[in-house]
Design a protein around this motif. Structure first.
Motif, PDB file in Angstrom:
ATOM      1  N   THR A   1       0.713  -1.214  -0.088  1.00  0.00           N
ATOM      2  CA  THR A   1      -0.079  -0.081   0.230  1.00  0.00           C
ATOM      3  C   THR A   1       1.030   1.251   0.151  1.00  0.00           C
ATOM      4  O   THR A   1       1.678   1.271   0.782  1.00  0.00           O
ATOM      5  CB  THR A   1      -0.740   0.058   1.449  1.00  0.00           C
ATOM      6  OG1 THR A   1      -1.700  -1.140   1.211  1.00  0.00           O
ATOM      7  CG2 THR A   1      -1.833   1.177   1.313  1.00  0.00           C
ATOM      8  N   ALA A   2       0.411   2.410  -0.649  1.00  0.00           N
ATOM      9  CA  ALA A   2       1.298   3.288  -0.789  1.00  0.00           C
ATOM     10  C   ALA A   2       0.904   4.354   0.275  1.00  0.00           C
ATOM     11  O   ALA A   2      -0.450   4.697   0.486  1.00  0.00           O
ATOM     12  CB  ALA A   2       0.908   4.063  -2.289  1.00  0.00           C
ATOM     13  N   PHE A   3       1.952   5.204   0.739  1.00  0.00           N
ATOM     14  CA  PHE A   3       1.858   6.341   1.622  1.00  0.00           C
ATOM     15  C   PHE A   3       1.880   7.580   0.530  1.00  0.00           C
ATOM     16  O   PHE A   3       3.010   7.704  -0.234  1.00  0.00           O
ATOM     17  CB  PHE A   3       3.039   6.244   2.423  1.00  0.00           C
ATOM     18  CG  PHE A   3       2.877   5.520   3.771  1.00  0.00           C
ATOM     19  CD1 PHE A   3       2.498   6.344   5.008  1.00  0.00           C
ATOM     20  CD2 PHE A   3       2.724   4.195   3.631  1.00  0.00           C
ATOM     21  CE1 PHE A   3       2.184   5.578   6.161  1.00  0.00           C
ATOM     22  CE2 PHE A   3       2.674   3.535   4.931  1.00  0.00           C
ATOM     23  CZ  PHE A   3       2.186   4.227   6.041  1.00  0.00           C
ATOM     24  N   THR A   4       0.962   8.513   0.535  1.00  0.00           N
ATOM     25  CA  THR A   4       1.157   9.709  -0.537  1.00  0.00           C
ATOM     26  C   THR A   4       1.102  10.832   0.290  1.00  0.00           C
ATOM     27  O   THR A   4       0.458  11.004   1.134  1.00  0.00           O
ATOM     28  CB  THR A   4      -0.450   9.499  -1.353  1.00  0.00           C
ATOM     29  OG1 THR A   4      -0.401   8.148  -2.035  1.00  0.00           O
ATOM     30  CG2 THR A   4      -0.096  10.796  -2.456  1.00  0.00           C
ATOM     31  N   LEU A   5       2.443  11.712   0.109  1.00  0.00           N
ATOM     32  CA  LEU A   5       2.425  13.104   0.672  1.00  0.00           C
ATOM     33  C   LEU A   5       1.660  14.040  -0.410  1.00  0.00           C
ATOM     34  O   LEU A   5       1.824  14.066  -1.656  1.00  0.00           O
ATOM     35  CB  LEU A   5       3.919  13.155   0.671  1.00  0.00           C
ATOM     36  CG  LEU A   5       4.568  12.253   1.638  1.00  0.00           C
ATOM     37  CD1 LEU A   5       6.081  12.702   1.651  1.00  0.00           C
ATOM     38  CD2 LEU A   5       4.145  11.828   2.872  1.00  0.00           C
ATOM     39  N   VAL A   6       0.775  15.016   0.251  1.00  0.00           N
ATOM     40  CA  VAL A   6       0.113  15.993  -0.390  1.00  0.00           C
ATOM     41  C   VAL A   6      -0.013  17.234   0.233  1.00  0.00           C
ATOM     42  O   VAL A   6       0.263  17.204   1.310  1.00  0.00           O
ATOM     43  CB  VAL A   6      -1.223  15.589  -0.701  1.00  0.00           C
ATOM     44  CG1 VAL A   6      -1.355  14.253  -1.637  1.00  0.00           C
ATOM     45  CG2 VAL A   6      -2.082  15.605   0.422  1.00  0.00           C
ATOM     46  N   SER A   7       0.103  18.230  -0.584  1.00  0.00           N
ATOM     47  CA  SER A   7       0.015  19.652   0.262  1.00  0.00           C
ATOM     48  C   SER A   7      -1.242  20.154  -0.236  1.00  0.00           C
ATOM     49  O   SER A   7      -1.503  21.436   0.408  1.00  0.00           O
ATOM     50  CB  SER A   7       1.323  20.435  -0.479  1.00  0.00           C
ATOM     51  OG  SER A   7       1.150  20.508  -1.875  1.00  0.00           O
TER      52      SER A   7
ATOM     53  N   GLU B   1      -4.860   3.333   0.147  1.00  0.00           N
ATOM     54  CA  GLU B   1      -3.951   4.265   0.136  1.00  0.00           C
ATOM     55  C   GLU B   1      -3.840   4.930   1.600  1.00  0.00           C
ATOM     56  O   GLU B   1      -5.116   5.215   2.245  1.00  0.00           O
ATOM     57  CB  GLU B   1      -4.254   5.339  -0.924  1.00  0.00           C
ATOM     58  CG  GLU B   1      -3.019   6.289  -1.249  1.00  0.00           C
ATOM     59  CD  GLU B   1      -3.527   7.199  -2.403  1.00  0.00           C
ATOM     60  OE1 GLU B   1      -2.741   8.236  -2.637  1.00  0.00           O
ATOM     61  OE2 GLU B   1      -4.536   6.729  -3.103  1.00  0.00           O
ATOM     62  N   ILE B   2      -2.801   5.485   2.007  1.00  0.00           N
ATOM     63  CA  ILE B   2      -2.354   6.368   3.344  1.00  0.00           C
ATOM     64  C   ILE B   2      -2.165   7.778   2.798  1.00  0.00           C
ATOM     65  O   ILE B   2      -1.118   7.785   1.964  1.00  0.00           O
ATOM     66  CB  ILE B   2      -1.622   5.441   4.096  1.00  0.00           C
ATOM     67  CG1 ILE B   2      -2.006   4.238   4.422  1.00  0.00           C
ATOM     68  CG2 ILE B   2      -1.326   6.278   5.290  1.00  0.00           C
ATOM     69  CD1 ILE B   2      -1.114   3.084   5.041  1.00  0.00           C
ATOM     70  N   ILE B   3      -2.878   8.714   3.273  1.00  0.00           N
ATOM     71  CA  ILE B   3      -2.440   9.927   2.720  1.00  0.00           C
ATOM     72  C   ILE B   3      -2.050  10.795   3.772  1.00  0.00           C
ATOM     73  O   ILE B   3      -2.640  10.850   4.903  1.00  0.00           O
ATOM     74  CB  ILE B   3      -3.709  10.633   2.177  1.00  0.00           C
ATOM     75  CG1 ILE B   3      -4.056   9.771   0.957  1.00  0.00           C
ATOM     76  CG2 ILE B   3      -3.611  12.128   1.704  1.00  0.00           C
ATOM     77  CD1 ILE B   3      -5.743  10.284   0.294  1.00  0.00           C
ATOM     78  N   VAL B   4      -0.967  11.529   3.490  1.00  0.00           N
ATOM     79  CA  VAL B   4      -0.276  12.570   4.811  1.00  0.00           C
ATOM     80  C   VAL B   4      -0.362  13.998   3.855  1.00  0.00           C
ATOM     81  O   VAL B   4       0.041  14.245   3.043  1.00  0.00           O
ATOM     82  CB  VAL B   4       1.279  12.166   4.915  1.00  0.00           C
ATOM     83  CG1 VAL B   4       1.789  12.923   5.849  1.00  0.00           C
ATOM     84  CG2 VAL B   4       1.486  10.733   5.460  1.00  0.00           C
TER      85      VAL B   4
ATOM     86  N   ASP C   1       1.823  17.980  10.018  1.00  0.00           N
ATOM     87  CA  ASP C   1       1.359  17.211   8.912  1.00  0.00           C
ATOM     88  C   ASP C   1       0.217  16.360   9.848  1.00  0.00           C
ATOM     89  O   ASP C   1       0.075  16.121  10.970  1.00  0.00           O
ATOM     90  CB  ASP C   1       2.208  15.859   8.587  1.00  0.00           C
ATOM     91  CG  ASP C   1       3.514  16.542   8.172  1.00  0.00           C
ATOM     92  OD1 ASP C   1       3.544  17.753   7.674  1.00  0.00           O
ATOM     93  OD2 ASP C   1       4.563  15.814   8.125  1.00  0.00           O
ATOM     94  N   VAL C   2      -0.738  15.716   8.974  1.00  0.00           N
ATOM     95  CA  VAL C   2      -1.798  14.982   9.393  1.00  0.00           C
ATOM     96  C   VAL C   2      -2.175  13.874   8.504  1.00  0.00           C
ATOM     97  O   VAL C   2      -2.144  14.079   7.414  1.00  0.00           O
ATOM     98  CB  VAL C   2      -3.243  15.593   9.733  1.00  0.00           C
ATOM     99  CG1 VAL C   2      -3.743  16.386   8.346  1.00  0.00           C
ATOM    100  CG2 VAL C   2      -4.383  14.712  10.349  1.00  0.00           C
ATOM    101  N   MET C   3      -2.193  12.689   9.119  1.00  0.00           N
ATOM    102  CA  MET C   3      -2.334  11.511   8.231  1.00  0.00           C
ATOM    103  C   MET C   3      -3.781  10.786   8.233  1.00  0.00           C
ATOM    104  O   MET C   3      -4.431  10.975   9.115  1.00  0.00           O
ATOM    105  CB  MET C   3      -1.464  10.385   8.876  1.00  0.00           C
ATOM    106  CG  MET C   3      -1.542   9.032   7.994  1.00  0.00           C
ATOM    107  SD  MET C   3      -0.357   7.750   8.684  1.00  0.00           S
ATOM    108  CE  MET C   3      -0.751   7.471  10.406  1.00  0.00           C
TER     109      MET C   3
END
Length: 282
Positions: A2-8, A24-27, A214-216
């Motif tokens: 499973t992917a960790f995705t970093l977004v802004s 998916e795991i979104i940060v 950050d928040v996940m």
């Protein structure tokens, strides 16, 4: 894996929840509204534990730290400023407040392993939150208030997202836990949530090392656990769970591979705008 995705940038509900339900795991990185929220939470923490709260376990007894953790959680839960900051955070990442329900922010305190005793301090074993709620549209939000480390954080087991994990959900009944609490009975022998009976190896764990600000976000169906704190600092983090009312109505959510809870706890979740319950226990 499973992917960790970093977004802004913010992500609209329909896209974000679909991605989370798929594993998916979104940060969301360095969100100003998250920084404002953790500043408010830090004020609460220092009001209860004093300056340098991450070292409180070196000054106080285990019982004192535990009792104050309960008082801290209650104070945070009752503070309207915290609720307002939470809603600002959700708006900043794209959550539609009018159609989203939450269970309220929980302030978490986890001292080093040797001092982590009692309901409000002990690390949580491997579990899916959906084992307790029975709502597959549940999303978890998690963030640190002070800096964390791989040995002082939350861990996810993303390779188990679609893999059955033996657990106690079939024998865990929230109605029974609620009955005991209302009757003033001792609940020490009744767990607060279902747990894995055959937890995966820690070699499968992915410790979360995001920064304050950050928040996940991850599906409540993701298997996760507290990392036993082997550092010399107490961890302070927060968590909140949300439900998209539109997704519940449409039957959308993550796959249920092993949850067998006898009830669905709709009443845990209240609309972010006005506090209306998602529903009653079914």
């Amino acid at each position: 894996m499973t992917a960790f995705t970093l977004v802004s940038d913010a992500i609209a509900d329909s896209e974000r929840t679909a991605r989370l339900y798929a594993g998916e795991i979104i940060v969301f990185r360095q969100v100003p509204a998250v920084k404002t929220l953790i500043a408010t939470l830090a004020e609460h923490v220092t009001a209860h534990y004093g300056e340098d709260p991450t070292r409180v376990h070196t000054r106080w007894s285990v019982d004192a730290v535990h009792d104050e953790a309960e008082a801290l959680r209650k104070a945070v839960a009752k503070d309207p400023a915290v609720k307002a900051r939470v809603n600002e955070m959700f708006e900043a990442v794209g959550v539609d407040l009018a159609t989203t329900y939450g269970d309220g922010l929980k302030q978490r305190v986890q001292p080093p392993k040797q001092d982590a005793e009692g309901r409000y301090l002990a690390p949580l074993g491997a579990h899916r939150d959906t084992w307790g709620s029975n709502i597959m549209a549940q999303v978890n939000w998690w963030a640190p208030v002070w800096p964390i480390a791989p040995e002082r954080t939350l861990a996810l087991f993303p390779t188990h997202f679609r893999r059955e994990v033996p657990n106690t959900s079939a024998d865990w009944d929230f109605a029974e836990l609620l009955r005991r609490i209302k009757a003033g009975e001792n609940t020490d022998d009744y767990p607060l949530l279902p747990l894995a009976t055959e937890p995966p190896s820690w070699e499968d764990a992915v410790p979360v090392t995001i920064e304050p600000g950050d928040v996940m976000a991850f599906s409540g169906a993701q298997l996760h656990a507290s990392v036993p704190n082997t550092t010399d600092r107490t961890r302070f983090s927060f968590e909140i769970r949300t439900i998209s009312g539109a997704d519940v109505d449409a039957g959308r959510g993550a796959p249920n591979v092993d949850g067998r809870a006898p009830r669905t706890t709709y009443q845990w979740f209240k609309r972010l705008t006005d506090g209306e319950k998602l529903g009653e226990m079914a």
